[in-house]
Design an enzyme around this catalytic site. Sequence first.
Site, PDB file in Angstrom:
ATOM      1  N   GLU A 258      47.371  40.318  31.484  1.00  0.00           N
ATOM      2  CA  GLU A 258      46.905  39.625  32.679  1.00  0.00           C
ATOM      3  C   GLU A 258      45.505  39.157  32.341  1.00  0.00           C
ATOM      4  OE1 GLU A 258      44.543  40.569  36.469  1.00  0.00           O
ATOM      5  OE2 GLU A 258      46.231  41.967  36.337  1.00  0.00           O
ATOM      6  N   CYS A 297      40.492  38.981  39.526  1.00  0.00           N
ATOM      7  CA  CYS A 297      41.377  38.108  38.758  1.00  0.00           C
ATOM      8  C   CYS A 297      42.171  37.180  39.669  1.00  0.00           C
ATOM      9  CB  CYS A 297      42.318  38.939  37.896  1.00  0.00           C
ATOM     10  SG  CYS A 297      43.317  40.117  38.829  1.00  0.00           S
TER      11      CYS A 297
END
Length: 678
Positions: A258, A297
Amino acid sequence: MTISNIESFVVGRWVAPGEGAREIENAVTGAVIARAGNDALDAAAMLEHARRKGGAALRAMTFHQRAGMIKALALALNEKKQALYDLSFASGGTQADHMIDIDGGIGTLFVFASKGRREMPNGHVYLDGDTEQLGKAGTFLGQHVCTPLQGAAVHINAFNFPVWGMLEKLAPTLLAGMPVIVKPATATCYVTELAVRIMLDADVLPEGALQLVTGGLGDTLDRLTCQDVVSFTGSADTALKLRSAPNLLQNSVRFMAEQDSLNASILGPDVTPGTPEFDLFVKEVHREMTAKAGQKCTAVRRIIAPLAQVDAVIGALSDRLAKTVIGDPKAEGTRMGALVSNSQKRDVLSKAALIGAEAERVFGDPDNFAVNGADANAGAFVPPMLFHCADPDAALRVHDTEAFGPVSTVMGYRDLDHAIALANRGEGSLVASVITHDPQVARAVVLGAGAFHGRLYFNDRVSMKESTGHGSPMPHMVHGGPGRAGGGEELGGIRGAMHYMQRTAIQGSPDMLTAIGETWVPGSTQSAPEAHPFTRTFENLQLGDTLTTASREVSLEDIETFANFTGDTFYAHMDQAAAERNPFFPGRVAHGYLLISFAAGLFVEPAEGPVLANSGLENLRFLKPVEPGDSIKVELTVKKKTPRNTEYGEVRWHVSMTNQADELVAVYDLLTMNAYGT
């Protein structure tokens, strides 16, 4: 000021920092508060300990036992979360930020514990899908099963969520049955270390199930095999370096990433100032820019609005940002804290300068802003910075540069297709949100942008009170994204556990599949116990225990009585001519639910006993119509047993109903709750 030594926990013992240790600074003051890292850690010993001790112990547990263990960890952390809050202020976050990290992580553990109990078997093999009949007679079948990998999971986490980032990976990994080596980012590893100590002190983890490396991993990645997994959260550059390691490529080591994500939020073409959706859009974007000082994120990096609404969006968002007090997160009134370090501050400012070459900064001056209760020069403080890109089609940096802080860019779109194209310019993101009250707008975005985004979040006046927000990955749903976002997946309920298991196609007889999956498969061995199965307690029932009932004739009078009593006078049951015109029926036929009722009458034991409740039917199929004068009988077989608590468990019965010619009339699963013996 005392400098803390942040220890690693490897091969069953705590190890102090040593050669190669790095200093950690307080994000608010810039002062060094800790040191972590030890280049002398033995990677081979860590992996051996995880595989031999931790993995073997976890695989010996059932899914339900592992789920119970995860719940115990959640309870232990929840009891001592105040200590985690207090320690986390040094990372620059506010109390609200800590709750996202700590409470969010604990909540994720609770969700996986619940899903493990509800959606996985109390066994060691997870069945993935239904059986496949591979031969005509049904004596050769296929089934996909999942079992834990027999290696170690290496979790490399980012600095922004030292608790949630660990727990959202840890929960599905432990549920799957793999041991974990956690490597947090050094900048905030002191918070992770405390969380690990709390979990170890709970004394529910088998030896070797959890190890912690606060510092570098050394040559760990060079020692991994096809049975190991690497899960990484961080920058795209680091992800590329790690996933390209020759040993990982040579051994096909599973690698999940990720990474950088230019997430977008789209204001729907139907939304104008003064509507609930417009206010919601501004509120959501503001929150995503300022929560964790933009160090998420999933934060909104690109704000995509209709051209006619760009000025209104800039004005409304600037007004909210102007009221956001920046400063010491412990100081009264502070709403946005510092970045994690001065190093991160320099990185954010350099990335903002790249964006500024293509877009005008319309709010936030990093050289002139107020800081509440702290020294702006000493701490890692930056103001929220809002840019406006007048020509997003020609721009490059606004679509490929992530300033990992409170930085976002507004851009206008001509029509919905243009908005979708701009969102997709990010080349893959974790999430894109759309604020719209028009379902057709939502549908168009899914069709046009779904392939580029791991999650699409839609919100409007209907769902706004319950929604969790653009930037909140939920443990029930997949978290990850294609392309620039890393191409990986985490969370997603039981899907998350599958990344730490091997899916294997097994083939064999019904008896083989029954033994492997601990679920009775039609065609496998059945037994006819002397006592009615409804008189046997949960623990005394065995897979394959079968009751075969007597037959019952279904008369025309039965059909008409049922129709008049229930009000179900559908023509196929009451009108011979109409029923004969129907291609599915030979004439008047019995109601399906009449047959289900008659079946219960055939197999139920009426006396009080271990069966406490019928909790439902599943997979019901009516296969052949029953005409007046036909007879039916039932075969009731114990298919699966699932403990629910200390008092009772769930029994899944396979029910097959046949007619006088032994042709299948209906099949279904019956669920009952059965008491344990006293």
